[in-house]
Design an enzyme around this catalytic site. Structure first.
Site, PDB file in Angstrom:
ATOM      1  N   THR A   1      21.227 -25.353  10.093  1.00  5.77           N
ATOM      2  CA  THR A   1      20.499 -26.604   9.876  1.00  5.77           C
ATOM      3  C   THR A   1      21.266 -27.770  10.492  1.00  5.77           C
ATOM      4  O   THR A   1      20.691 -28.636  11.160  1.00  5.77           O
ATOM      5  CB  THR A   1      20.298 -26.852   8.368  1.00  5.77           C
ATOM      6  OG1 THR A   1      19.576 -25.751   7.795  1.00  5.77           O
ATOM      7  CG2 THR A   1      19.529 -28.130   8.117  1.00  5.77           C
TER       8      THR A   1
ATOM      9  N   GLN B   1      14.071 -24.529   8.821  1.00  7.78           N
ATOM     10  CA  GLN B   1      14.832 -25.766   9.016  1.00  7.78           C
ATOM     11  C   GLN B   1      14.972 -26.083  10.502  1.00  7.78           C
ATOM     12  O   GLN B   1      15.456 -25.258  11.280  1.00  7.78           O
ATOM     13  CB  GLN B   1      16.219 -25.654   8.388  1.00  7.78           C
ATOM     14  CG  GLN B   1      16.205 -25.504   6.873  1.00  7.78           C
ATOM     15  CD  GLN B   1      16.206 -24.056   6.426  1.00  7.78           C
ATOM     16  OE1 GLN B   1      15.795 -23.160   7.166  1.00  7.78           O
ATOM     17  NE2 GLN B   1      16.673 -23.817   5.213  1.00  7.78           N
TER      18      GLN B   1
ATOM     19  N   ASP C   1      12.875 -30.321   6.999  1.00  3.13           N
ATOM     20  CA  ASP C   1      14.176 -30.982   7.226  1.00  3.13           C
ATOM     21  C   ASP C   1      14.158 -31.947   8.415  1.00  3.13           C
ATOM     22  O   ASP C   1      15.063 -31.935   9.253  1.00  3.13           O
ATOM     23  CB  ASP C   1      15.285 -29.939   7.426  1.00  3.13           C
ATOM     24  CG  ASP C   1      15.619 -29.183   6.152  1.00  3.13           C
ATOM     25  OD1 ASP C   1      14.963 -29.440   5.131  1.00  3.13           O
ATOM     26  OD2 ASP C   1      16.516 -28.329   6.193  1.00  3.13           O
TER      27      ASP C   1
ATOM     28  N   ASP D   1      11.207 -30.760   2.227  1.00  3.92           N
ATOM     29  CA  ASP D   1      12.509 -31.445   2.173  1.00  3.92           C
ATOM     30  C   ASP D   1      12.736 -32.311   3.411  1.00  3.92           C
ATOM     31  O   ASP D   1      13.824 -32.308   3.994  1.00  3.92           O
ATOM     32  CB  ASP D   1      13.651 -30.422   2.049  1.00  3.92           C
ATOM     33  CG  ASP D   1      13.457 -29.444   0.902  1.00  3.92           C
ATOM     34  OD1 ASP D   1      12.798 -29.812  -0.079  1.00  3.92           O
ATOM     35  OD2 ASP D   1      13.964 -28.311   1.002  1.00  3.92           O
TER      36      ASP D   1
ATOM     37  N   ARG E   1      12.802 -32.772  -4.825  1.00  3.09           N
ATOM     38  CA  ARG E   1      13.380 -31.750  -5.687  1.00  3.09           C
ATOM     39  C   ARG E   1      14.907 -31.793  -5.525  1.00  3.09           C
ATOM     40  O   ARG E   1      15.419 -32.229  -4.489  1.00  3.09           O
ATOM     41  CB  ARG E   1      12.835 -30.363  -5.352  1.00  3.09           C
ATOM     42  CG  ARG E   1      13.061 -29.917  -3.907  1.00  3.09           C
ATOM     43  CD  ARG E   1      12.546 -28.499  -3.691  1.00  3.09           C
ATOM     44  NE  ARG E   1      12.749 -28.030  -2.316  1.00  3.09           N
ATOM     45  CZ  ARG E   1      12.678 -26.752  -1.958  1.00  3.09           C
ATOM     46  NH1 ARG E   1      12.411 -25.820  -2.866  1.00  3.09           N
ATOM     47  NH2 ARG E   1      12.878 -26.410  -0.695  1.00  3.09           N
TER      48      ARG E   1
ATOM     49  N   TRP F   1      18.284 -30.717  -4.563  1.00  2.00           N
ATOM     50  CA  TRP F   1      19.009 -29.759  -3.726  1.00  2.00           C
ATOM     51  C   TRP F   1      20.371 -29.429  -4.338  1.00  2.00           C
ATOM     52  O   TRP F   1      20.830 -28.296  -4.293  1.00  2.00           O
ATOM     53  CB  TRP F   1      19.166 -30.349  -2.327  1.00  2.00           C
ATOM     54  CG  TRP F   1      19.856 -29.466  -1.338  1.00  2.00           C
ATOM     55  CD1 TRP F   1      19.885 -28.098  -1.342  1.00  2.00           C
ATOM     56  CD2 TRP F   1      20.602 -29.875  -0.188  1.00  2.00           C
ATOM     57  NE1 TRP F   1      20.610 -27.640  -0.258  1.00  2.00           N
ATOM     58  CE2 TRP F   1      21.057 -28.709   0.457  1.00  2.00           C
ATOM     59  CE3 TRP F   1      20.917 -31.121   0.357  1.00  2.00           C
ATOM     60  CZ2 TRP F   1      21.824 -28.750   1.628  1.00  2.00           C
ATOM     61  CZ3 TRP F   1      21.668 -31.165   1.525  1.00  2.00           C
ATOM     62  CH2 TRP F   1      22.116 -29.991   2.146  1.00  2.00           C
TER      63      TRP F   1
END
Length: 584
Positions: free
Chosen positions: A348, A378, A401, A422, A490, A492
């Site tokens: 990532t 990601q 991401d 995310d 959320r 992480w």
């Protein structure tokens, strides 16, 4: 004690010449009883002698340095590690005269541990059976170690000048930022390796060293917070007034943005130091080439104009390239695009189309894009670890991401961030102001998560703040948004912190607002706040009932998450030239 030793020597010699089985029974019992008694006496004498020896050497729990060390370490999350690490330093008693000394010693010990980890990673890289992703991840670790060493050195330098060179609040924020970033780097290294059996062996080989450094950084951070909080409280009391920032705003901009940088961010005519043009009409054909040619360690603003065009490349602005500024010809005209992703073997961290680490980075009128798509998992469009960095009129477009706000202090204004899972994540102190934040259509069965904040320690001064912005759906998601639940975020990491305030939230957002990461993980330790939002999705009556979620009703509490307070914006944002608001 010498006489006891002589006795046992003679006793040993006697027993070696005479078998104990030949001694009469009564004498044998007497002999054994005497022997046992003498052992006890010897042990007691040894203990007393040891205590006296320690008293004479000055290693005494009542000594001043011991009390200072114990008091300092008591404020940490890992006090035993804090105490033992520093107590093991030769002549520690001569070096510890204040809490500041304890912190500085802790930082130096941590630096040694980081250097040890570096050599361990170099050794791992010599393995012949590494996968492509393992090699990339190990190089990520080397990069984050390099950054960590810089952060620790800067922290020591700042500490040596404390509290004289800057205001107490500036010292406090700078030191906490440095240690928060150093902690984040340790987790970033490990995050590059999956937990499955395929490459678990490499992660396991690294884990102890990385976790040890993370704990040492945590302890230093806790002591820094304790020291600076105490000193600022004393100053407030002695001055009989509230401690305030020296300069809160400059024409509505945070003070860390100089007047010159403010003009650069807003001016329509800027003279660049270098021009990038894909058609060859500039100094360089690629953005990466222009960055490579820029001066290293520059204290003056270095402007790179990127003419209209699509630049298919991965760009890195390293820590050595400071005060760089990208200026495009418009967010729809100047596009930097790539497609690195985790499925195809990247981490990532390394998947970012553009990665910015050099301090004082600015960008305006550009799109950063990753076209890998939702099936590639990601795939980062922009990763930012540059302290005191700001983005104006920029687009960050990807799926999972999209925007990696990795570490340090960051500001985004008038930007568009679009993605699915995310899509704003990381552990920087990041404020997004007057931005459009749009969820896209994900793969079938996926849920959209706007944020995934990565704070790992309650003392880190990090978090994601979305202020005066608009949260909604892209045109491809809007007609089918009922099939793809979308949440504000959320957790992480364990102490995840996100605040949404004074923003417009459409009915795209699920009434619960927030979603779990994995069962009950972090639900009691996270901090998720909402303040004065509007729109069909802003109602809080149906929100999650977690201990860590709160509706912020106090303006004083909300003020702590504004750019002026949360990212020390009053000391640097003014120099960018970008429009902003420091307060509510």
């Amino acid at each position: 004690m010498t006489h006891i030793k002589e006795f046992f020597t003679k006793l040993s010699e006697s027993s070696s010449n005479q078998n104990i089985s030949n001694i009469p029974k009564k004498k044998k019992k007497l002999f054994l009883a005497l022997f046992a008694t003498l052992l006890v006496v010897a042990a007691v004498i040894g203990i007393v002698a040891g205590v006296n020896s320690r008293k004479n050497s000055g290693d005494n729990g009542n000594e001043p340095h011991h009390a200072i060390l114990k008091s300092s370490c008591s404020s940490t999350r890992y006090p035993d590690l804090c105490f033992s690490a520093i107590a093991a330093v030769p002549e520690a008693s001569k070096k510890v005269t204040s809490q500041k000394d304890v912190i500085e010693m802790s930082l130096n010990i941590t630096t040694t541990a980081v250097e040890h980890n570096y050599f361990g990673i170099q050794k791992l890289l010599k393995r012949t059976n590494l996968t492509k992703r393992e090699k990339v991840a190990l190089h990520d670790c080397l990069e984050t170690i390099d950054e960590t060493l810089d952060e620790l050195h800067k922290a020591v330098e700042d500490l040596e000048e404390y509290p004289n060179k800057k205001s107490l609040s500036q010292h406090a924020d700078d030191l906490k930022t440095l240690m928060s970033a150093a902690m984040t780097n340790q987790g970033t290294c490990l995050d590059g390796f999956s937990h499955d059996d395929a490459n678990k062996h490499v992660r396991d080989a690294l884990s102890d060293g990385q976790v040890h450094v993370e704990k040492m950084c945590s302890n230093a951070l806790a002591m820094i917070k304790n020291m600076t909080d105490t000193d600022m409280m004393i100053m407030r009391t002695s001055n009989n007034r509230k401690l305030t920032e020296e300069t809160s705003t400059v024409d509505g901009w945070p003070a860390w943005l100089s007047p010159g940088d403010r003009r650069l961010l807003q001016s329509s005519s800027v003279t660049p130091n270098a021009v990038v043009a894909a058609d060859g009409s500039g100094n360089f054909k690629t953005v990466a080439a222009a960055v490579a040619a820029a001066p290293q360690g520059g204290t003056k603003r270095y402007i790179i104009r990127i003419k209209a065009g699509v630049y298919r490349e991965n760009v890195e602005v390293t820590k050595k390239h400071k005060n760089i500024m990208f200026i495009g010809d418009g967010r729809t005209r100047t596009i930097i695009t790539g497609s690195r992703n985790v499925v195809d073997g990247s981490t990532t961290f390394k998947s970012a189309t553009a990665a910015v680490v050099g301090e004082g980075f600015l960008a305006r009128d550009i799109t950063f894009q990753n076209t890998a798509g939702p099936s590639k998992h990601q795939a980062v469009a922009l990763r930012v670890g540059a302290d005191l960095s700001a983005f104006y009129n920029c687009d960050m477009l990807a799926y999972q991401d999209t925007l990696y706000v990795h570490s340090n202090r960051q500001f985004f204004v008038n930007c568009l961030i679009a993605g699915t899972v995310d899509f704003i994540f990381g552990n920087a102190a990041a404020v997004l102001q007057n931005c459009d934040i749009h969820a896209r259509k994900p793969n079938s069965g996926q849920k959209n998560m706007v944020t995934a904040q990565g704070r790992t320690d309650p003392n880190q001064n990090t978090g994601i703040v979305i202020q005066k912005s608009r949260i909604g759906a892209t045109s491809d998601l809007k007609p089918v948004q009922g099939s793809f639940p979308t949440y504000l975020g959320r957790p992480w990491k364990e102490y995840s912190r996100t605040v949404i305030m004074q923003s417009s939230i459409t009915d795209l957002i699920h009434p619960a607002g927030w979603h779990e990461w994995d069962g009950n993980f972090a639900l009691n330790t996270l901090f998720y706040g909402e303040h004065q939002n509007s729109g069909a999705g802003a109602g809080t009556s149906g929100r999650v009932k977690w201990k860590g979620f709160r509706v912020i009703t106090s303006a004083t509490e909300a003020q702590a998450f504004t750019p002026g307070s949360f990212i020390a914006g009053s000391s640097w944002l003014g120099s960018t030239g970008f429009p902003f608001s420091l307060g509510l």
